[in-house]
Design an enzyme around this catalytic site. Structure first.
Site, mmCIF file in Angstrom:
data_model
loop_
_atom_site.group_PDB
_atom_site.id
_atom_site.type_symbol
_atom_site.label_atom_id
_atom_site.label_comp_id
_atom_site.label_asym_id
_atom_site.label_seq_id
_atom_site.Cartn_x
_atom_site.Cartn_y
_atom_site.Cartn_z
ATOM 1 N N TYR A 7 0.711 -1.171 -0.002
ATOM 2 C CA TYR A 7 -0.163 -0.124 -0.001
ATOM 3 C C TYR A 7 0.891 1.187 -0.007
ATOM 4 C CZ TYR A 7 -4.715 -1.881 0.197
ATOM 5 O OH TYR A 7 -6.019 -2.172 -0.127
ATOM 6 N N LYS A 27 5.476 -14.162 5.854
ATOM 7 C CA LYS A 27 5.939 -14.992 4.845
ATOM 8 C C LYS A 27 7.652 -14.738 5.094
ATOM 9 C CE LYS A 27 5.766 -17.949 1.492
ATOM 10 N NZ LYS A 27 5.205 -19.448 1.821
ATOM 11 N N ASP A 56 0.822 -19.232 4.437
ATOM 12 C CA ASP A 56 -0.047 -20.280 3.654
ATOM 13 C C ASP A 56 -0.591 -21.349 4.657
ATOM 14 O OD1 ASP A 56 2.952 -20.615 3.850
ATOM 15 O OD2 ASP A 56 3.208 -21.899 2.300
ATOM 16 N N ASP A 83 -4.918 -8.594 3.303
ATOM 17 C CA ASP A 83 -6.054 -8.929 2.446
ATOM 18 C C ASP A 83 -6.454 -10.110 1.882
ATOM 19 O OD1 ASP A 83 -7.365 -7.561 0.448
ATOM 20 O OD2 ASP A 83 -5.826 -6.849 -1.007
#
Length: 395
Positions: free
Chosen positions: A148, A218, A254, A278
């Site tokens: 963003y 991540k 994940d 998101d």
């Protein structure tokens, strides 16, 4: 009429508070009146007129652009800054120029660093899960950094060529597979941005007596950005919240997405970066009925500024047809009332909505997934919620 102030980190909310609102584009014209009428009814029922909202309309989006050529007028930003708290419907994102995203522009201008998305199941709402009642999480998504920040250069431009050359020749980056045809983006993640987001998430867990905060990242691949988020989050927790009773743990993004389906009851508060948040917010919303029932808030817990919003789009294909679901905006208004400390009124709205859903009455997007669901129009749904709040007989 009064304006909210903040003192020593606490909101001071007058009994009659001015709240600027943006109706929004598309279905906004249908759902915002339902929202305002419902909130007014809940305040009257809960407080007998002692607490109320003075609604102040401000302009943004397509309606604003059509009127005076500005997607986001300065007076709208001034109203949000001055009043601290506002609410808005969905806004059109300009195509082919102008502001990249009006939602992002508001968040950046007011430094609304925490995107807060509570996700819970309402009895009667259809869900793809066998046990949707196990889903009860609140996502704290960092709102001003990561993607963003909007730092990117398009393939073929002089800027992209210059940046690619900088990476190869000055930074020694040799693993760009097709450097001459690549676009580039930069993902900033800071210590300060991480700490204030994680701090807000832990304080929320403490205030709501929730057991854990999970840092989702991540960091196994992006070791210095998302890995930094994980490390700085743990350091902040150990330094400021040791012994607070909230367990802070972490999980790769994940694996987290998989585990929200396999054991959703294991998670209560989530702190994560922007892009992860998101994905996570939309998946969790789908697990409890869809984005049409997902509320959201963008908050700066230091300055007190907050904008509560419908989390879905403008839905121009159904605008004006009486099919729009006001639930996302209604539940965002509930978050706003809770932010004020007006919890009695907030509970009246959520109780009325659950009553309605349990009787299999909802707008078409939810009714189609309910056994023997009865689809009602946007205004009819709003009327029914108001009658349930006020205690009038509902047929």
């Amino acid at each position: 009429m009064g304006k909210i102030q903040i003192y020593n980190g606490k909101l001071l909310v007058p009994d009659c508070v001015t709240v600027p609102f943006v109706t929004g584009d598309g279905v906004g014209a249908e759902i915002m009146p339902v929202c305002r009428r419902t909130v007014d009814a809940a305040l009257q029922k809960a407080y007998g007129g002692k607490k109320r909202i003075d609604w102040q309309e401000v302009m943004a989006g397509e309606r604003s652009f059509s009127r005076d050529g500005s997607w986001l007028p300065g007076e709208t930003l001034d109203a949000f800054r001055d009043c601290l708290v506002g609410i808005k419907g969905p806004l059109t994102t300009p195509v082919g120029g102008g502001i990249r995203s009006l939602n992002v522009a508001l968040r950046q201008a007011l430094d609304l660093y925490a995107c807060v998305r509570p996700v819970r199941w309402f009895r009667g709402v259809g869900s793809p899960l066998k046990e949707p009642w196990k889903v009860d999480m609140t996502v704290f998504r960092e709102n001003t950094e990561d993607i963003y920040a909007g730092i990117e250069w398009e393939q073929g431009t002089p800027e992209a060529t210059r940046f690619g050359r900088f990476l190869r020749e000055e930074m020694g980056v040799g693993n760009i597979r097709f450097p001459e045809t690549s676009s580039y983006g930069v993902k900033p993640v800071s210590v300060e941005g991480t700490e204030r987001l994680v701090r807000a998430a832990i304080r929320y867990a403490m205030d709501h007596r929730l057991p854990s905060v999970t840092l989702v990242h991540k960091g196994n691949i992006m070791k210095y950005t998302e890995g930094g988020f994980r490390r700085w989050g743990y350091e902040l927790a150990g330094r400021e919240f040791a012994g607070c009773g909230v367990e802070v743990n972490d999980m790769i993004a994940d694996a987290f997405l998989q585990n929200t389906l396999l054991k959703p009851e294991a998670f209560s508060v989530i702190a994560t970066l922007n892009l992860n948040g998101d994905y996570i917010s939309d998946q969790l919303a789908a697990m409890v009925g869809g984005i049409g029932i997902a509320p959201g808030a963008n908050i700066n817990y230091v300055t007190g500024h907050a904008i509560f919003e419908a989390t879905h789009g403008t839905a121009p294909d159904i605008a004006g047809a009486g099919r729009a679901n006001p639930s996302s905006l209604l539940l965002s208004a509930v978050m706003m009332l809770e932010y004020f400390g007006w919890t009695e009124a907030a509970r009246l709205i959520t109780g009325a909505m659950e009553n309605c859903f349990s009787r299999r009455r909802a707008t078409a997007d939810l009714a189609r997934f309910m056994p023997q669901g009865q689809a009602v129009t946007t205004s009819a749904f709003g009327n029914e919620i108001v009658r349930l709040i006020t205690g009038e007989q509902v047929i």
